[in-house]
Design a protein around this motif. Structure first.
Motif, PDB file in Angstrom:
ATOM      1  N   ASP A 150      -2.002   6.012  -1.236  1.00 22.48           N
ATOM      2  CA  ASP A 150      -2.146   5.007  -2.283  1.00 22.48           C
ATOM      3  C   ASP A 150      -0.803   4.640  -2.900  1.00 22.48           C
ATOM      4  O   ASP A 150       0.054   5.516  -3.086  1.00 22.48           O
ATOM      5  N   PRO A 151      -0.613   3.374  -3.292  1.00 22.71           N
ATOM      6  CA  PRO A 151       0.529   3.015  -4.141  1.00 22.71           C
ATOM      7  C   PRO A 151       0.311   3.579  -5.551  1.00 22.71           C
ATOM      8  O   PRO A 151      -0.757   4.100  -5.866  1.00 22.71           O
ATOM      9  N   TYR A 152       1.300   3.424  -6.394  1.00 19.64           N
ATOM     10  CA  TYR A 152       1.240   3.955  -7.764  1.00 19.64           C
ATOM     11  C   TYR A 152       0.085   3.329  -8.537  1.00 19.64           C
ATOM     12  O   TYR A 152       0.012   2.117  -8.709  1.00 19.64           O
ATOM     13  N   HIS A 153      -0.860   4.156  -8.960  1.00 24.41           N
ATOM     14  CA  HIS A 153      -2.014   3.759  -9.792  1.00 24.41           C
ATOM     15  C   HIS A 153      -2.850   2.656  -9.148  1.00 24.41           C
ATOM     16  O   HIS A 153      -3.428   1.815  -9.841  1.00 24.41           O
ATOM     17  N   ARG A 154      -2.890   2.644  -7.816  1.00 26.94           N
ATOM     18  CA  ARG A 154      -3.753   1.701  -7.105  1.00 26.94           C
ATOM     19  C   ARG A 154      -4.582   2.467  -6.077  1.00 26.94           C
ATOM     20  O   ARG A 154      -4.404   3.664  -5.883  1.00 26.94           O
ATOM     21  N   ASP A 155      -5.475   1.755  -5.409  1.00 26.07           N
ATOM     22  CA  ASP A 155      -6.295   2.381  -4.377  1.00 26.07           C
ATOM     23  C   ASP A 155      -5.540   2.370  -3.051  1.00 26.07           C
ATOM     24  O   ASP A 155      -4.404   1.918  -2.969  1.00 26.07           O
ATOM     25  N   GLN A 156      -6.200   2.813  -1.997  1.00 28.08           N
ATOM     26  CA  GLN A 156      -5.549   3.060  -0.717  1.00 28.08           C
ATOM     27  C   GLN A 156      -4.953   1.811  -0.085  1.00 28.08           C
ATOM     28  O   GLN A 156      -5.633   0.816   0.139  1.00 28.08           O
ATOM     29  N   ALA A 157      -3.653   1.879   0.225  1.00 27.35           N
ATOM     30  CA  ALA A 157      -2.970   0.788   0.911  1.00 27.35           C
ATOM     31  C   ALA A 157      -2.972   0.989   2.414  1.00 27.35           C
ATOM     32  O   ALA A 157      -2.830   0.035   3.176  1.00 27.35           O
ATOM     33  N   LEU A 158      -3.116   2.236   2.844  1.00 27.32           N
ATOM     34  CA  LEU A 158      -3.106   2.541   4.269  1.00 27.32           C
ATOM     35  C   LEU A 158      -4.156   3.602   4.537  1.00 27.32           C
ATOM     36  O   LEU A 158      -4.275   4.581   3.800  1.00 27.32           O
ATOM     37  N   ILE A 191      -4.661  -1.512   7.119  1.00 28.32           N
ATOM     38  CA  ILE A 191      -3.699  -1.766   6.049  1.00 28.32           C
ATOM     39  C   ILE A 191      -4.323  -2.756   5.081  1.00 28.32           C
ATOM     40  O   ILE A 191      -4.857  -3.794   5.501  1.00 28.32           O
ATOM     41  N   ASN A 192      -4.279  -2.437   3.784  1.00 27.50           N
ATOM     42  CA  ASN A 192      -4.996  -3.219   2.779  1.00 27.50           C
ATOM     43  C   ASN A 192      -4.061  -3.843   1.749  1.00 27.50           C
ATOM     44  O   ASN A 192      -2.989  -3.309   1.455  1.00 27.50           O
ATOM     45  N   ASP A 193      -4.504  -4.965   1.171  1.00 26.27           N
ATOM     46  CA  ASP A 193      -3.967  -5.445  -0.100  1.00 26.27           C
ATOM     47  C   ASP A 193      -4.696  -4.679  -1.192  1.00 26.27           C
ATOM     48  O   ASP A 193      -5.930  -4.588  -1.173  1.00 26.27           O
ATOM     49  N   LEU A 222     -10.063  -4.384  -3.202  1.00 23.83           N
ATOM     50  CA  LEU A 222      -9.297  -3.931  -2.049  1.00 23.83           C
ATOM     51  C   LEU A 222      -9.627  -4.840  -0.873  1.00 23.83           C
ATOM     52  O   LEU A 222     -10.803  -5.060  -0.571  1.00 23.83           O
ATOM     53  N   VAL A 223      -8.611  -5.406  -0.218  1.00 18.43           N
ATOM     54  CA  VAL A 223      -8.840  -6.370   0.867  1.00 18.43           C
ATOM     55  C   VAL A 223      -8.144  -5.888   2.138  1.00 18.43           C
ATOM     56  O   VAL A 223      -6.917  -5.729   2.155  1.00 18.43           O
ATOM     57  N   PRO A 224      -8.884  -5.646   3.223  1.00 21.46           N
ATOM     58  CA  PRO A 224      -8.249  -5.257   4.490  1.00 21.46           C
ATOM     59  C   PRO A 224      -7.512  -6.440   5.113  1.00 21.46           C
ATOM     60  O   PRO A 224      -8.080  -7.515   5.271  1.00 21.46           O
ATOM     61  N   ARG A 225      -6.230  -6.243   5.455  1.00 19.82           N
ATOM     62  CA  ARG A 225      -5.431  -7.328   6.032  1.00 19.82           C
ATOM     63  C   ARG A 225      -5.134  -7.111   7.514  1.00 19.82           C
ATOM     64  O   ARG A 225      -4.895  -8.074   8.245  1.00 19.82           O
ATOM     65  N   LEU A 226      -5.122  -5.863   7.954  1.00 19.66           N
ATOM     66  CA  LEU A 226      -4.837  -5.585   9.360  1.00 19.66           C
ATOM     67  C   LEU A 226      -5.661  -4.393   9.814  1.00 19.66           C
ATOM     68  O   LEU A 226      -5.787  -3.405   9.098  1.00 19.66           O
TER      69      LEU A 226
END
Length: 249
Positions: A116-124, A141-143, A181-185
């Motif tokens: 996860d990025p800082y204070h966000r949900d899972q980016a990868l 990989i997510n936004d 959370l939006v999946p981009r790839l």
């Protein structure tokens, strides 16, 4: 003589207490290493010297909820595994898993590693999901949007406290204002058995897909926002284009 004995016992007990306290305090500062051949536990918390939680390894029953800066928002995740925490004691990823036969007898399995990025949900995320008689596995990989994870956990806590009849409307209201959370790839194996690389737009819809089916057929699909294929390139198309280019030369 009796008074002397009583005085001696007081002095002796006081000295013993001081000595014991010194031993305990000195021992608390020492680094101790223990070796075990086998250990059974329900949960392990790894902490910094100041008490900051950095990692939890747990079975399902004692698995933590969401933790932000040391404060836990309890909820049942239905998994076992390991959760990572940053320098502030806030969740920053983890490895979770579960698996069992469903009511229809077919297996339902999840294994998921995320960061996860800082204070966000899972980016990868790297995951496998088995359901409905098939499975999907791959890298996503997510936004992550701009909604802090603490705000999301607070909303979950507030919604769970509402009467059951009001929860669905409250969830919809929160979702309308939050950035999801939006999946981009995605790259991996899809539920229908193809190996695929999918590139998705800001709404999470696949717009460009590279795929190889189980029978070896390969193609590239261009899709619109509704998921309809607008154009397809196959190996034969590439060969025809090459032949045309050669004849023009």
């Amino acid at each position: 003589m009796r008074r002397y004995s009583e005085r001696f016992l007081v002095v002796y007990s006081g000295a013993l207490t001081v000595a014991l306290a010194a031993i305990l305090l000195t021992g608390a500062r020492e680094t101790r290493t223990a070796t075990f051949d086998e250990i059974d536990v329900q949960r392990i918390n790894v902490r910094e010297p100041d008490g900051t939680l950095r990692m939890t390894v747990s079975g399902r029953e004692r698995f933590p909820g969401g933790i932000v800066k040391g404060r836990e928002f309890p909820f049942d995740r239905g998994v076992a595994g390991m959760i990572f925490y940053n320098d502030e004691g806030t969740e920053t990823g983890g490895l979770v898993f579960r698996g069992e036969a469903g009511e229809d007898g077919r297996p339902v399995t999840t294994g998921h590693l995320s960061f996860d990025p800082y204070h966000r949900d899972q980016a990868l995320g790297l995951s496998v999901r088995q359901f409905g008689g098939g499975y999907e596995s791959g890298l996503t990989i997510n936004d992550v949007g701009d909604t802090p994870i603490e705000e999301l956990l607070q909303a979950m806590e507030r919604i769970r406290a509402l009467p059951k009849a009001e929860r669905a409307a409250a969830q919809q209201e929160f979702a309308a204002g939050a950035q999801p959370l939006v999946p981009r790839l995605f790259v991996g194996r899809t539920h229908d058995g193809m190996a695929a690389l999918q590139l998705r737009d800001g709404d999470g819809k696949t717009r460009l897909q590279f795929r190889v089916d189980e029978d070896g057929a390969a193609r590239i699909d261009f899709l619109d926002a509704g998921g309809r294929v607008q154009r397809t390139l196959r190996a034969d198309d590439a060969g025809a284009a090459g032949d045309a280019a050669g004849s023009d030369a």
